[in-house]
Structure formats: structure tokens, C-alpha cells
Design an enzyme around this catalytic site. Structure first.
Site, mmCIF file in Angstrom:
data_model
loop_
_atom_site.group_PDB
_atom_site.id
_atom_site.type_symbol
_atom_site.label_atom_id
_atom_site.label_comp_id
_atom_site.label_asym_id
_atom_site.label_seq_id
_atom_site.Cartn_x
_atom_site.Cartn_y
_atom_site.Cartn_z
ATOM 1 N N HIS A 1 0.859 -1.186 0.000
ATOM 2 C CA HIS A 1 0.000 0.000 0.000
ATOM 3 C C HIS A 1 0.896 1.236 0.000
ATOM 4 O O HIS A 1 2.086 1.144 -0.321
ATOM 5 C CB HIS A 1 -0.954 -0.037 1.202
ATOM 6 C CG HIS A 1 -0.262 -0.146 2.518
ATOM 7 N ND1 HIS A 1 0.007 0.952 3.283
ATOM 8 C CD2 HIS A 1 0.260 -1.212 3.182
ATOM 9 C CE1 HIS A 1 0.645 0.558 4.375
ATOM 10 N NE2 HIS A 1 0.806 -0.743 4.340
ATOM 11 N N ALA A 2 0.332 2.368 0.360
ATOM 12 C CA ALA A 2 1.081 3.621 0.182
ATOM 13 C C ALA A 2 2.423 3.652 0.910
ATOM 14 O O ALA A 2 3.431 4.063 0.355
ATOM 15 C CB ALA A 2 0.227 4.807 0.629
#
Lengths: 90, 606
Positions: free
Chosen positions: A15-16
Site C-alpha cells: 500500500h502507500a
């Protein structure tokens, strides 16, 4: 050029935050770095591209690195993946 | 005080409305509503002649540069006030702004398709937003929010009016209402411009509420849809203490508000009066009250809370981040604290990493016993470059001569002597480069029993002692303070601990040097009385505990507390000490209306 397959072993996948950590490494590399997942190729220096791959936990990811510091960059990436991006493992 | 009746009369009769949210920052205010919304941007597609393209490209690069600068600034403020983790979100924003896919995409559209910059930014980012929004992963969909935020910022920067509100847009006496307050809005406000805040969102607002608190502006968050419900010039009462707002209040509401405001103001005045008074016992013994701080920005508050300096700045807080701070960053941080407090003394403790304060780039991972492990001065004496960089930064920052350096975890004379050699070496090197260095007082933390056993010798070679009670208790009693199984054995009033403190004070006073206590103990009313009685010269605590402590000190006679402490030293168990202290002091403490947290003896009345 060198290439290697790494495994995503953290709980949430890329994810980020992990994408940011990858780009922390690739962004400083002199070499070109390509990330390949699910037959999709992307520029690994772009956090947006890496995030868009939405790599789920348990996946295989291939890196292709081409340039003078390719070995070094690969080592850093390997370590990052081995350390689960400093997160909980799956 | 904080009211405004402006524009109340010309508003039509609008319904009274009470909304309950979260108390985000205490205080009361009444004023007129000023709603801030994200401006809708209209973007027109233009195809430009070749000669305009270079200029258009420059416009984009300038806007990008300004947006990066703005986010970096907000990130720094967030990190300073809230820590590294909270600042991470802005790392992602910065990385996206530097993303080659995004930047080159926009530049290509300008250079190759000859589009105007607004159009290029608009099409590129909205395309990205929609691909994130349609993503199957919820985590990715959330990222669309970040892109929207960046979109607005970039568009704002291109518009040159900037994404933050213009100061003259807001008339005095306004209460800001918005969906969510961004730190950039908050920091762009001038002091006294806004009376209060009320926001829809209660989510990611923790940083906003801390900022509001530090600006002493009342705020209520989590009001769901207040920004859609109010109209500009509606009157609103904000109760930041209770977490409630009243829109278009009736007379009764206003009367209650005025009562509450008066009580609140009276308390503030009391605080202010106390600020002016000396921390002196009734029989004239002066006790120095200093503040412990962790963030550079806290230096602003130290004097306001009525302390006369910093007794402990934990410099390791500069190091809790990715990558070590540079020499320049360290100088800037120390200088800020030292210069904003001069001529008052500021004690800066050198890097105390390890134990429960791991620093990614320094600390060894997986020590089986980190509190007794590779930490603190031990790390510094091995990482000489790191240590000397810090020492030099301290010496350079000491332009006003009010610095005291404190060495943590000293357990041998050799550690002290080696540290002194490093300080001397740094001073000589700086002086040979033409940098003038003021004299600096040097002190050691007394927190390892070995230091107490050597305290007579240490006292001959340093300028002051600072007792770190948390570690001293933990090491003296062999009680790991993070282990819940033995938490009841962590006893600040254990006779062994009290005798350690007594021994330290005696040795220090024989050599004519002062003793500070900078652990949690110094802020507890009963413990502070005991420490004063034991002869401790200085108490250092969190800034907001200073006022209460001052109140206590001003209410007692030094001779009385000294006698009590002498009696306590004769006792051989913690229970007797606590019972005796309770008998002696609980009435005084209750009368003063302050609260204890260490020795509140359980219900065993005797």
C-alpha cells in the site's frame, strides 16, 4: 541488467507506505528500475505507478534493474522486502 | 472577553441549534460564523502558441515548487508538535509531487500537446484520481483523497492566491467553520484573528486540535455537517471544554455562556497571577522550578507557565526520525531553545537513545535487556562522530551563554572524563576555526546506583547533578518499569531510593553544586514536598505542572518539610513513609486543591 523475484510477506501488501519505502530506494538509484507484477510493468521510481499495481500480500514481485548501481539497489530492495517493510508479517 | 456582537442584529431570525461534537481545544467563545470551503475550480482548455509554452512550463514548475515547500513546512510543524509518525502522511504527498509519472505527464501535455498549465494539471490528476477511486482495494481508494488534496493545492498555487485563506478575508471576531481544518489554514492565521474553530470532521483532526490548543483557541470537532448547516453571519457559541456548539443561541444560552466564560477567564487570570510569583517557601527558601521539554516548539511556552528555564531538554527527540539530523539542523534546534529562553538557563541532555527509546539508525535491535544495554552515553562514547557532532552543535548554538550540558546514564568516572575530553576537543576545534564558545556548565544524570556510590567523586568534577528518578528507582529496586507483573514494586518512596537521593544531595552541597530532580516524581505534590525537604534545589517537570507546584511551595515552611524528610529517612519501609507523608501533607494538599498521583495511599486509613 539483473532481475530478481521478491515476495511480499507483510499483512497489508504494497500500500502507500511500503510503496513510499520502495521509492525511497529506487528514487535515489542511478539505475533504471522496473517493477513487474501480474504481467504489468511499471517504473519503480514512480510512487503512483507502484501503488497502482496494488500488490496484495503473498504476491511475487519481479524487479529489473539496469545501471551502474544495480547490485546495490537490488540488495536494498531485498532487505526491505525481507523486513516486511518494517510492518507486521502475514 | 472573547465575544463579538458584530453583525448580530442584521441577521434574520434563524433557528437555534445545538450540536454536540468532540472537545478539541478548551475554552469558550461567541462570534459570527465564517465558513471556509474548498473553492470550486473551473478549468478551461486552451491550445497555446509555441512561444507561450516555455512560460507555461515555468508556471507549473513554480507552482510545484511552492506546493512542495508548503507541504514540507506543514510536515515540519506536524513532526515538531506531534512526532514522526504523524508527519509520514506528508512524505507520501511529497513523493507524489516528485513522481516522474505525474510531473512528466503534466510537462508533456504542456510541451507536446501545447495545453495551458491548468488544463494539464487538471486532466492528469483527475485521471489519476478516478483510477484510484475505481480501484478494488479500499486502501488505494483512500489515496484518492491525497491526490484531491494535492490537486487543490497545486491549483491554488497556480492561481497565485495560494491554497490558504487570505487574512483580510476574515473579519475580526469570526468563528471558523469548515469541513476539515488543515494545518495550512491554521498556521496561516494571525494571532487574535479567529475566536474559535468548529469542524465537521473528527477524523484526522488530532493534529489540528493540538495546534488549536497551542494557539489557545477553543475548538470543537466531529460536528458531522455543521459546515453545511450554518450560514455566514449566524451567531455561534463554541464550548471547546464541553465539546458543544450552539448556533443562533437564545438569551438563556448567552447568559450561561457568559457565566462559563467568566469562570474560565478567572482560572486563566489565576494562572497568570501565579506566573508572576516566586516559588519560595513561607520562610524564604527559593526552589528553582524548571520545565522538561521534548519538542523545540515547547520552548515558547516555558516562561508562560511560570518556570524560569528548561531543566531537561531531551535531545533524543530530534533523532526520532528517518535519517539522523544534520549538524545544521541540530544547531538550529538548540539555538531556537537557547535564544528564546536567554538569559534563563537551559539544560540540554545529550543523546539518550536506547532503552525504551529506540532510534532506527543508531539503536541495536533485539537486545534482551535494553534498559541495561547499549544505550545513552555508552552509544555516544562509541559513536564518537555522532557525539562530537552534537557537542559542537551545542557549543555553536550557545550564543547567549545560557547552556548547561547534561550527560545521561553516567556509571563511572571514566565515562565522565572521556565525555569531558570530547567537549574540550570540540571546543578547541571550534575555536581554531574562529568560533567563540561561551563557558558551559556540565552536569551528570544521577540515575544509576553506581553513580550514587561514586557521588562524592563525581561532585568534585561537575557543576551540577540531575537525578533521573525513573531510572534510579528502576535500577535501585531492580524493577523493570515496563513490566506490569511488578508494577506495584516500582515505589518512588522506597527508603532505598530516598537514601540514594539524600546521599546525592549531601555530596553535592558539600561541593557547593546544585541538585535537580527531573523525573516524574518532581511533579507529584507529596513527592515534591519530600524532595524539597531532602534539600533538592531544583524541580523540573512538564510545563503545565509548574503552577500547582508553585502553589504548594508557597504554602509551606522549609523548616517543616525538612524535619518531615529527616523523619522519613529514619523509616525502613515504603508503607510507613507513605502513611506518614499522608498524615503530614494530605490536608495541605486537599486545601490547595491539587492532585497527587504517586503516593495517593490506598484506602488504608490509619
Amino acid at each position: 541488467m539483473i532481475s530478481k523475484t521478491l515476495y511480499v510477506t507483510n499483512k497489508l501488501g504494497v500500500h502507500a507506505r511500503p510503496a513510499g519505502l520502495i521509492v525511497d530506494i529506487t528514487g535515489q538509484a542511478k539505475s533504471d528500475v522496473t517493477i513487474i507484477h501480474d504481467n504489468q510493468k511499471a517504473n519503480a521510481k514512480s510512487i503512483l505507478n507502484v501503488m497502482m499495481l496494488a500488490i496484495p500480500p503473498g504476491s511475487h514481485v519481479e524487479f529489473e534493474i539496469d545501471g551502474e548501481d544495480e547490485e546495490e539497489v537490488m540488495k536494498l530492495l531485498e532487505r526491505l522486502f525481507h523486513e516486511n517493510f518494517h510492518e507486521e508479517s502475514n | 472577553m472573547k465575544t463579538s456582537t458584530k453583525n448580530q442584529t442584521n441577521s434574520k431570525k434563524r433557528p437555534r441549534l445545538v450540536l454536540v461534537g468532540l472537545p478539541a481545544s478548551p475554552g469558550y467563545a461567541m462570534g459570527h460564523c465564517h465558513t471556509i470551503s474548498n473553492r470550486e475550480v473551473t478549468v478551461v482548455e486552451e491550445t497555446l502558441p509555441n512561444e507561450r509554452l516555455a512560460q507555461e512550463e515555468q508556471l507549473f514548475l513554480k507552482a510545484l515548487h511552492n506546493t512542495i515547500k508548503e507541504i514540507a513546512q506543514i510536515k515540519q510543524i506536524t513532526v515538531d508538535r506531534l512526532g514522526i509518525d504523524e508527519g509520514r502522511i506528508f512524505d507520501a504527498h511529497l513523493m507524489i509531487l516528485k513522481d516522474p509519472t505525474l510531473v512528466n505527464g503534466i510537462l508533456d501535455q504542456i510541451k507536446k500537446e501545447k495545453k495551458n498549465v491548468q488544463w494539464a494539471v487538471h486532466t492528469q490528476i483527475t485521471a489519476l484520481i478516478s483510477s484510484f477511486e475505481s480501484h478494488k482495494s479500499a486502501l488505494m481508494r483512500d489515496r484518492a483523497m491525497d491526490l484531491k488534496d494535492l490537486y487543490h493545492r497545486l491549483m491554488g498555487a497556480l492561481d497565485d492566491s495560494g491554497p490558504v485563506i487570505m487574512e483580510d478575508e476574515i473579519s475580526k471576531g469570526a468563528v471558523l467553520i469548515s469541513h476539515e481544518l488543515t494545518p495550512s489554514i491554521l498556521i496561516s492565521l494571525k494571532k487574535g484573528q479567529v475566536l474559535a474553530f468548529a469542524t465537521d470532521s473528527g477524523g484526522r483532526t488530532s493534529h489540528v486540535s493540538i495546534l488549536a490548543r497551542s494557539m489557545e483557541i477553543p475548538a470543537v470537532s466531529g460536528l458531522r455537517n455543521i459546515s453545511a448547516m450554518v450560514e455566514s453571519e449566524d451567531t455561534i457559541i463554541v464550548d471547546g471544554t464541553g465539546g458543544m456548539v450552539i448556533i443562533n443561541p437564545n438569551e438563556d444560552d448567552i447568559r450561561k455562556f457568559e457565566e462559563k466564560l467568566e469562570v474560565f477567564n478567572r482560572q486563566q487570570r489565576e494562572l497568570f497571577t501565579m506566573r508572576q510569583l516566586e516559588p519560595m517557601t513561607r520562610d524564604g527558601k527559593y526552589i528553582t522550578l524548571h520545565s522538561n521539554i521534548e519538542l523545540v516548539i515547547e520552548a515558547d511556552k516555558v516562561l508562560d507557565y511560570g518556570s524560569t528555564g528548561v531543566g531537561l531538554y531531551r535531545s533524543e527527540f530530534l533523532f526520532f526520525r528517518k535519517g539522523l539530523p544534520t549538524f545544521e539542523e541540530q544547531v538550529a534546534a538548540y539555538k531556537y531553545i537557547l535564544e528564546s529562553l536567554a538569559p534563563h538557563s537551559v539544560t540540554i541532555r545529550t543523546l539518550d537513545a536506547g532503552g525504551d527509546k529506540l532510534i532506527p539508525d543508531i539503536s541495536a535491535a533485539n537486545e534482551s535487556n535494553p534498559f541495561m544495554g547499549w544505550r545513552s552515553i555508552r552509544v555516544c562514547l562509541e559513536h564518537e562522530d555522532l557525539f562530537e557532532m552534537q557537542l559542537k552543535a551545542l557549543l555553536v548554538a550557545n550564543t547567549k551563554g545560557n547552556l548547561r550540558i547534561l550527560l545521561p546514564m553516567i556509571s563511572s568516572m571514566q565515562e565522565l572524563r572521556r565525555s569531558k575530553e570530547h567537549i574540550e576537543k570540540c571546543r578547541k576545534e571550534l575555536e581554531s576555526e574562529g568560533v567563540f564558545c561561551h563557558d558551559v556548565e556540565l552536569g551528570v544524570m544521577i540515575e544509576v546506583p553506581a553513580a550514587v556510590m561514586l557521588v562524592d567523586k563525581l561532585a568534585k568534577e561537575v557543576d551540577f547533578f540531575s537525578i533521573g528518578t525513573n531510572d534510579l528507582i528502576q535500577f535501585t529496586l531492580a524493577v523493570d518499569r515496563t513490566n506490569e507483573l511488578i508494577s506495584s514494586m516500582f515505589q518512588p518512596h522506597h527508603p532505598a531510593v530516598l537514601n540514594m537521593i539524600h546521599k546525592t544531595v549531601m555530596a553535592a552541597h558539600r561541593e557547593g553544586i546544585s541538585v535537580a530532580v527531573c523525573g516524574e516524581m518532581s511533579a507529584d505534590p507529596m513527592s515534591s514536598l519530600l524532595l524539597v525537604g531532602l534539600g533538592v534545589d531544583e524541580l523540573s517537570m512538564t510545563p503545565w505542572s509548574i503552577m500547582e507546584c508553585k502553589k504548594i511551595i508557597r504554602s509551606i515552611n522549609f523548616e517543616d518539610v525538612r524535619e518531615t524528610a529527616q523523619n522519613v529517612l529514619k523509616m525502613d519501609d515504603t508503607e510507613s513513609v507513605n502513611a506518614y507523608l499522608k498524615k503530614k501533607y494530605s490536608q495541605t494538599i486537599t486545601d490547595l486543591g491539587v492532585s497527587c498521583f504517586i503516593s495517593t495511599p490506598e484506602s488504608n486509613e490509619d
